[in-house]
Design an enzyme around this catalytic site. Structure first.
Site, PDB file in Angstrom:
ATOM      1  N   GLU A 123      -5.645  29.094 -29.555  1.00  0.00           N
ATOM      2  CA  GLU A 123      -4.599  30.001 -29.068  1.00  0.00           C
ATOM      3  C   GLU A 123      -3.852  30.636 -30.237  1.00  0.00           C
ATOM      4  O   GLU A 123      -3.496  29.966 -31.208  1.00  0.00           O
ATOM      5  CB  GLU A 123      -3.608  29.238 -28.186  1.00  0.00           C
ATOM      6  CG  GLU A 123      -2.477  30.134 -27.674  1.00  0.00           C
ATOM      7  CD  GLU A 123      -1.656  29.470 -26.593  1.00  0.00           C
ATOM      8  OE1 GLU A 123      -2.216  29.252 -25.498  1.00  0.00           O
ATOM      9  OE2 GLU A 123      -0.479  29.153 -26.845  1.00  0.00           O
ATOM     10  N   ALA A 174       8.485  37.448 -23.605  1.00  0.00           N
ATOM     11  CA  ALA A 174       9.301  37.675 -22.410  1.00  0.00           C
ATOM     12  C   ALA A 174       9.712  39.134 -22.249  1.00  0.00           C
ATOM     13  O   ALA A 174      10.262  39.516 -21.226  1.00  0.00           O
ATOM     14  CB  ALA A 174      10.542  36.799 -22.465  1.00  0.00           C
ATOM     15  N   HIS A 178      -2.696  36.116 -22.016  1.00  0.00           N
ATOM     16  CA  HIS A 178      -1.723  35.565 -21.072  1.00  0.00           C
ATOM     17  C   HIS A 178      -1.030  36.721 -20.352  1.00  0.00           C
ATOM     18  O   HIS A 178      -0.789  37.776 -20.942  1.00  0.00           O
ATOM     19  CB  HIS A 178      -0.641  34.770 -21.807  1.00  0.00           C
ATOM     20  CG  HIS A 178      -1.137  33.533 -22.478  1.00  0.00           C
ATOM     21  ND1 HIS A 178      -0.293  32.499 -22.827  1.00  0.00           N
ATOM     22  CD2 HIS A 178      -2.372  33.145 -22.882  1.00  0.00           C
ATOM     23  CE1 HIS A 178      -0.983  31.526 -23.403  1.00  0.00           C
ATOM     24  NE2 HIS A 178      -2.251  31.910 -23.462  1.00  0.00           N
ATOM     25  N   GLY A 210       5.881  31.892 -17.016  1.00  0.00           N
ATOM     26  CA  GLY A 210       6.539  32.432 -18.200  1.00  0.00           C
ATOM     27  C   GLY A 210       7.889  31.798 -18.471  1.00  0.00           C
ATOM     28  O   GLY A 210       8.547  31.277 -17.570  1.00  0.00           O
ATOM     29  N   GLN A 268      -0.562  22.202 -20.605  1.00  0.00           N
ATOM     30  CA  GLN A 268       0.461  22.157 -21.633  1.00  0.00           C
ATOM     31  C   GLN A 268       0.065  21.070 -22.636  1.00  0.00           C
ATOM     32  O   GLN A 268      -0.716  20.165 -22.312  1.00  0.00           O
ATOM     33  CB  GLN A 268       1.816  21.816 -20.978  1.00  0.00           C
ATOM     34  CG  GLN A 268       2.982  21.584 -21.915  1.00  0.00           C
ATOM     35  CD  GLN A 268       3.369  22.803 -22.701  1.00  0.00           C
ATOM     36  OE1 GLN A 268       2.666  23.153 -23.657  1.00  0.00           O
ATOM     37  NE2 GLN A 268       4.437  23.471 -22.318  1.00  0.00           N
TER      38      GLN A 268
END
Length: 307
Positions: A17, A51, A77, A108, A186
């Site tokens: 990632e 965000a 994402h 999010g 996670q």
């Protein structure tokens, strides 16, 4: 490539990632990381999503640059935060046009530096985003007749916003039933949490691939940042004790973190994990050491990309 093609076969997947760079210097560091890791030919790489503001455009640009200038398969994402349905559809059309095969649909994190009113979001929860992408797939707008493969998040230690573990699994089951094809978890530091989560998924009749998220600790500063970002993360006493012994020795901390993550990966592979997803923090060194130490052959030689 669609996730069902990536996950085909008995071998576990390995993936990395990245997050979008915010400065030219960070961009150069990131592209060096991509060059370092491309020769390992991971099954896919994911790109995180901010965000709001310019970092979102950086995500789109980075995803397309990876798609067009490397041999890597990027999975962007998408989040519910600060988005209208028209905006999400525009992004999906853009990704479909670039032959992006998969999306990771997430609730999010709430933005910290801009005013935010969740009630104004078109998508209140990740399941709403999953359903929207599913309808987009059914519209035939993607060149792959299956549309996008849809991924969702899983929380082995429990979702911080849903303390009721039974309700949490109901929510995850609903996302799967609405169209999710795979789960990426996670980060966690105790494999017992992951294995128990995987078993609870099976009991809930969730039978899609569950990819384990692993983040090696490489510094005490990063360690504390992980604790802040991954609210509720449990750090086993074994890891804390080892880090405390060398907390003033930066190289010692890195070695401890890499060794701990390597032991995690060996144990996950012994327990037939569907895949391991490395949270790289845009650095390649720890990930490369772990990957090499696992004894996984590079699947095919590639030249470093020109980026």
């Amino acid at each position: 490539m669609h996730i069902t093609d990536i996950m085909r076969g008995d071998s576990p997947t390995f993936s990395f990632e990245f997050f979008p760079p915010k400065t030219p210097a960070a961009a150069e560091n990131l592209y060096q990381t991509i060059r370092d890791l491309e020769s390992y030919m991971p099954d896919f790489v994911s790109v995180t999503y901010g965000a709001g503001g310019s970092t979102r455009d950086l995500t789109h640009d980075l995803v397309e640059r990876i798609q067009h200038t490397t041999k890597l398969d990027p999975i962007p994402h998408l989040t519910c935060i600060c988005h209208s349905k028209d905006e999400i559809e525009t992004i999906l059309l853009r990704y479909a046009g670039s032959a992006i095969g998969n999306i990771l649909a997430l609730g999010g994190d709430r933005p910290r530096d801009i005013p935010y009113d969740k009630s104004r979001d078109s998508f209140q929860h990740a399941i709403d985003l999953v359903k929207f992408i599913r309808r987009f797939n059914e519209s035939g707008a993607h060149s792959d007749r299956r549309g996008f493969g849809i991924g969702v998040a899983g929380f082995p230690e429990g979702h911080p916003a849903t303390p009721n573990r039974l309700v949490e699994m109901d929510y995850l089951k609903a996302k799967v039933d609405s169209g999710a094809d795979y789960i990426v978890t996670q980060l966690f530091f105790d494999n017992r949490d992951f294995l128990d989560f995987r078993e609870r998924c099976a009991l809930a009749d969730i039978h899609i691939p569950i990819i384990a998220g692993v983040m090696p600790v490489t510094s005490m500063t990063g360690f504390k940042r992980i604790a802040e970002l991954a609210g509720g993360a449990r750090f086993p006493a074994k890891l804390l004790r080892a880090l405390q012994r060398c907390e003033n020795d930066a190289e010692g901390v890195r070695r401890v973190g890499v060794h701990f993550a390597l032991e995690q990966c060996h144990d996950l592979l012994d327990n037939n994990v569907a895949g391991i997803h490395f949270y790289t923090l845009n650095r390649s060194d720890a990930t490369r050491v772990i990957f090499d130490s696992l004894g996984i052959p590079r699947r095919r030689g590639v030249h470093a990309p020109t980026v």
